[in-house]
Write an enzyme that holds these catalytic residues in place. Structure first.
Site, short mmCIF file in Angstrom:
data_model
loop_
_atom_site.label_atom_id
_atom_site.label_comp_id
_atom_site.label_asym_id
_atom_site.label_seq_id
_atom_site.Cartn_x
_atom_site.Cartn_y
_atom_site.Cartn_z
N CYS A 1 0.94 -1.16 -0.07
CA CYS A 1 0.05 0.02 0.09
C CYS A 1 0.76 1.38 0.10
O CYS A 1 2.07 1.22 0.06
CB CYS A 1 -0.83 -0.05 1.20
SG CYS A 1 -1.92 -1.32 1.39
N ARG A 2 0.22 2.34 -0.16
CA ARG A 2 0.90 3.80 0.09
C ARG A 2 0.18 4.58 0.79
O ARG A 2 -0.99 4.38 0.83
CB ARG A 2 1.21 4.28 -1.33
CG ARG A 2 1.79 3.60 -2.43
CD ARG A 2 3.21 3.75 -2.25
NE ARG A 2 3.82 2.72 -1.38
CZ ARG A 2 5.09 2.46 -0.78
NH1 ARG A 2 5.99 3.15 -1.30
NH2 ARG A 2 5.36 1.47 0.12
#
Length: 277
Positions: A2-3
């Protein structure tokens, strides 16, 4: 994986951070440079604290962030002094709204990048560690939400760094009992509306990337012509999975196995060590 990003400081329209930087979080949802996956299109979420409310508002959707008109509409009209944003790449759990970050419980927000190795083998034993009074509040099926409720169980209200350390220690002990080596890979942000805590840790090897912005007065000295820097306070901070742009000197890497605190008047970086609860 994820970011994500966490913002704290001068109240700001969300789109200033989510859309306008050269390598914004929305750009990272399609073109991440430092993540395991280039594309993070398995849902997204934002959460923010309004000045009149004790608890945060959250907005989640299961589609990709880069094409969501509702997200762009909200981001262009909401102003907040503290907000989270997260774009998701699933590690195996379902793509559904209840699995989108940030997670919320009472005044707390939580988001995570990484994974618990062998979570499908450990899930039952981990969830049995959650306080029964909190268990019914769990809505999704992710390791990230399980980590959040374990941290709440182990004292997040009183001692956030200690609670996260005890959560990690518990996960590592359960994993050892099940023969799962090096289970924890994490960067975490957690906030209570006034302060933000961030963590970067791995049971083994290098943790996922994490960066924090330099002091605004230092950035003004380096880049006096950058308009954005003229309008925010010296205490404004961003913590991000990967830098939002290429301003030289703007970003510092959070050291491995470290936690940090962002709050009015001071910032802190210190060593992070798991503890047994």
């Amino acid at each position: 994986m994820c970011r994500w990003l966490a913002y704290s400081g001068t109240p700001l329209i969300l789109e200033e951070v989510l859309y306008r930087p050269k390598h914004s979080l929305i750009d990272q949802s399609l073109h991440a440079r430092m993540g395991v996956e280039t594309t993070n299109g398995d849902g997204f979420g934002i959460g923010w604290y309004a000045t009149h409310a004790r608890t945060p508002a959250v907005f989640h959707d299961v589609g990709p962030a880069w094409s969501n008109r509702n997200l762009q509409e909200i981001a262009g009209h909401v102003r907040a002094p503290l907000f989270f944003a997260h774009v998701r790449a699933s590690t195996g759990t379902a793509v559904q709204q209840t699995n989108c970050h940030p997670f919320r419980h009472d005044r707390w927000m939580w988001m995570h990048n990484g994974a618990i190795a062998g979570f499908h083998l450990l899930r039952r034993s981990l969830l049995l560690g959650v306080d029964p009074a909190l268990f019914s509040s769990i809505e999704g099926t992710t390791d990230s939400e399980a980590m959040f409720y374990l941290a709440l169980t182990f004292g997040l209200d009183e001692d956030p760094p200690g609670a996260v350390a005890r959560m990690v220690g518990f996960v590592e002990r359960v994993a050892d009992q099940h023969g799962v080596p090096a289970p924890m890979q994490m960067t975490i942000a957690v906030a209570d509306g006034e302060r933000t805590w961030v963590f970067r840790y791995a049971s083994e090897g290098t943790p996922r990337s994490l960066y924090f912005s330099r002091r605004v007065d230092d950035l003004r000295a380096l880049h006096p012509d950058t308009d954005f820097l003229k309008d925010v306070s010296d205490e404004t901070r961003l913590v991000v999975s990967e830098p939002l742009g290429d301003l030289p000197g703007a970003w510092n890497e959070v050291p491995a196995n470290t936690y940090g605190v962002v709050e009015p008047g001071r910032d802190l970086l210190d060593e992070f060590r798991p503890q047994l609860p």
